[in-house]
Each structure stands twice: as C-alpha cells, then as structure tokens.
Design an enzyme around this catalytic site. Structure first.
Site, short mmCIF file in Angstrom:
data_model
loop_
_atom_site.label_atom_id
_atom_site.label_comp_id
_atom_site.label_asym_id
_atom_site.label_seq_id
_atom_site.Cartn_x
_atom_site.Cartn_y
_atom_site.Cartn_z
N HIS A 51 0.82 -1.22 0.00
CA HIS A 51 0.00 0.00 0.00
C HIS A 51 0.85 1.26 0.00
CE1 HIS A 51 0.93 -0.51 4.27
NE2 HIS A 51 0.68 0.76 4.42
N GLU A 165 -1.47 -21.43 10.78
CA GLU A 165 -1.59 -21.31 12.23
C GLU A 165 -3.03 -21.55 12.66
OE1 GLU A 165 0.12 -18.37 15.67
OE2 GLU A 165 -1.08 -17.43 14.08
N ASN A 171 -11.11 -16.52 23.03
CA ASN A 171 -10.90 -15.16 23.53
C ASN A 171 -11.20 -14.08 22.50
OD1 ASN A 171 -10.11 -16.15 26.04
ND2 ASN A 171 -7.94 -16.27 25.43
N GLU A 241 -8.09 -13.33 9.80
CA GLU A 241 -7.50 -14.06 10.92
C GLU A 241 -8.30 -15.31 11.28
OE1 GLU A 241 -6.95 -11.45 14.21
OE2 GLU A 241 -5.56 -10.13 13.14
N LYS A 311 8.39 -7.13 10.69
CA LYS A 311 8.54 -6.42 9.46
C LYS A 311 9.76 -5.54 9.48
CE LYS A 311 4.88 -3.27 10.98
NZ LYS A 311 3.55 -2.70 10.60
#
Length: 349
Positions: A51, A165, A171, A241, A311
């Site tokens: 971006h 993952e 939660n 996610e 990163k």
C-alpha cells in the site's frame, strides 16, 4: 540480487528507472542467482500486498524472485498514483510478475484485506504457464530468512500439506459473534447478532499469513463449503484471521492439503516470525503493536526456523535490512548442506 545502495528514493524514481527494463535489470541484477533442478521442478507462487513504498516492495520481490516462479502483486486501490505506476512498470519487465486483475480498497480489519489475497489466488489458479506447487502470501514489509532453494527443500518434506496457524478463538468471540460494518475507514460493531456459522464448523483463529498448497488454494476459492464460510465471515472483525485457520481446524470439511493437528501445537506453522509488543523483544520500534526490526534483532532472526520475518522499513535503521539482504544473498551461493532435521520432524508433533 545482491544488496545495493539506495538508488531510488521514492516511487517516482522507481517508476522512471523501471520503464527502461534494461537499466532496471542492470541496477538490480535480477539474474545473479543459482537455480537447481530441484527448484525448477518445484515452482512457487507468491502474493505481495503493498500500500506504500515501491522501494520496499521491490526489495522483497528481488529477494524471492526466480524466473520459474510466479508473482501476483496487489496495490491498494486508494494508494498513490505514483505507487501504482511504479509497480506496473516493474511488473511489465517480467513475464512472471503481474498486477492483480481486481484491486481492493483495503481497510484494516475489514473483509477487503482477505479479498485482496483471494483475488490474487484466483488469478494464480487461472495461470497456466507456471504449475506452482505452493502459494505464500506476503505483505511488502516482510523479508525472507530462507533462500528459494531452502524453501523448496522444506516444502517438499511437507508432502502437499499446508502450514497454517490454528489457535483457539475463544478469547476472540467478540470479533465474530456480532455483525460489524465499515464506517469511513474503521470497522465498527453493530447491534446485530450473527447466526451460527455454517456447515457445523468451529471457528478458529490464526495468522493472516500462511503457506498454502495448490489444492488448499483451489478449495478456498472454489469449494461450496469454503464459500459459505467466507460469506459468513464477511461482516466479522478481521476475517482474514479466521478464514484459513477455520478451514484447517475442521476435519469434517475434508479440506485437501491440511495437517489436522487440532490445536495441540503451532510448530507446524512456519510462515513468518513476528515480534509483538507484549513480548518486549524488539531492538527496533513498535508500529501497530508489531516490531519493526532493527540491527539488534538480526542475530536472533538468522537462527529462526520460519521462512520470513515481519517487518522491516528500509528507511528505518537501514543497516538492519541491508545486512539481512547481504546475508540472504550470500546464502544463495552457499555450499553448506541444508539441515532439514527440524522440518522433517514437524509432521510427527
């Protein structure tokens, strides 16, 4: 491929040089690497989401580039014209690098982030020229910790299994039990409670980034169950996610290319190293709770088992990325045998 000094200071400079491919190749030496027969027989696909900052994006592309692989680049629709032009110019210099056919205006935590990857996946599945085996999705601030040859050796050991993952979402139920909506450039909860998820699935949480077999990518794009789950996740918070992890969590879906280990271990996920602020193990600085690595982080990073690190900023502690570039470049020509013991044992955990 060797690390260079910063000839380009901004997107406009990058575009100007990349419009002359001969000069671009001369400056950045895209042909200085060794490709083994093993690598040629195991092509990879990449998506790169960017971006901002063509300089940073080009550094990542150069590090992972091989002429037998294929690369899809997604530039946010709302990014600057100069970035779009620079990345188009770079892509035009390569037969195996292309700009995604449909760009999204990516908003943090919204469905658009996941859709950007899905758009590239769709394009990659339709590309006949490169029979890629695995796809790896990357943001432009990542950098490889393994060479192409090492990545191929590792993924061949996985025998078609994806590295995703998978964590408990207990939660994080507030992110998907109620409907969310985009207001301006923010994702906000509404008062509407969502229906139970389809197909009798258990929602799982995991990283946005993974290493996906071709069969897993094909299922994600084309399977009816996957599309129902995707539709259900559209109005959740950060569906990126949950989507990959949920597909990998529910064995009754019979998703191909998945290692069903429940949630006993996350060691099989080797996509990327990230240092979160709660860990307090950063020698650089934190941006949005994630460490931007500095020179003091390199000693640990070069011993990581993951394929990438997230990163870096090329203009923040620039020696960090310069040193990693040089180390990675030198490994490309290393004659030291690759130790595969750790990766061979992952499937047994």
């Amino acid at each position: 491929m060797k690390s260079k000094q910063y000839e380009f200071s901004n997107d406009a400079d990058m575009e100007m040089k990349a419009k002359n491919c001969s000069i671009f190749f001369l400056i950045y030496d895209y042909e200085n690497f060794i490709v083994s027969k093993e690598e040629l027989n195991f092509p990879l696909a990449y998506t790169i989401l960017t971006h901002k900052d063509a300089v940073q994006t080009e550094k990542l592309l150069r590090a992972i580039y091989r002429p037998h692989n294929i690369y899809c680049i997604h530039v946010d629709k709302s990014s600057s014209t100069s970035l779009h032009n620079a990345m188009k110019a770079i892509a035009s210099c390569f037969p195996n690098v292309f700009i995604v056919s449909k760009v999204e205006d990516v908003i943090y935590a919204s469905f658009s982030r996941l859709q950007a990857d899905l758009n590239c996946m769709t394009d990659l599945l339709q590309t006949r020229e490169v029979p890629w085996k695995y796809m790896i999705n990357l943001p432009s601030q990542e950098y490889p910790l393994k060479t192409n040859a090492e990545i191929v050796k590792i993924l061949k050991l996985f025998h078609g299994k994806s590295s995703i993952e998978v964590l408990s979402a207990e939660n994080w139920r507030h992110r998907f039990q109620g409907s969310h909506q985009v207001i301006g450039y923010e994702v906000e909860p509404s008062n509407k409670k969502k229906d139970p998820p389809p197909s009798g699935i258990t929602i799982a949480k995991g990283s946005v980034y993974g290493i996906f077999s071709r069969s897993f990518v094909n299922y994600s794009i084309n399977d009816v169950n996957a599309q129902e789950i995707l539709k259900w996740l559209e109005d959740t918070y950060s569906p990126d996610e949950f989507f990959w992890a949920t597909l990998a969590r529910n064995s009754h879906l019979n998703v191909p290319g998945v290692f069903y280990n429940g949630m006993k271990s996350t060691k099989f996920w080797i996509a990327v190293t990230v240092s979160w602020e709660v860990e307090r193990k950063c020698h650089g600085k934190y941006v949005h709770l994630i460490c931007v690595f500095g020179i003091g982080d390199l000693n640990k990073l070069v011993s990581e088992k993951t394929l990438f690190a997230n990163k870096f900023y090329h203009n923040y502690q620039p020696l960090a990325l310069q040193c990693l570039e040089e180390w990675h470049f030198n490994k490309t020509f290393s004659q030291v045998p690759f130790d595969s013991y750790y990766y061979r044992n992952l499937l047994n955990q």
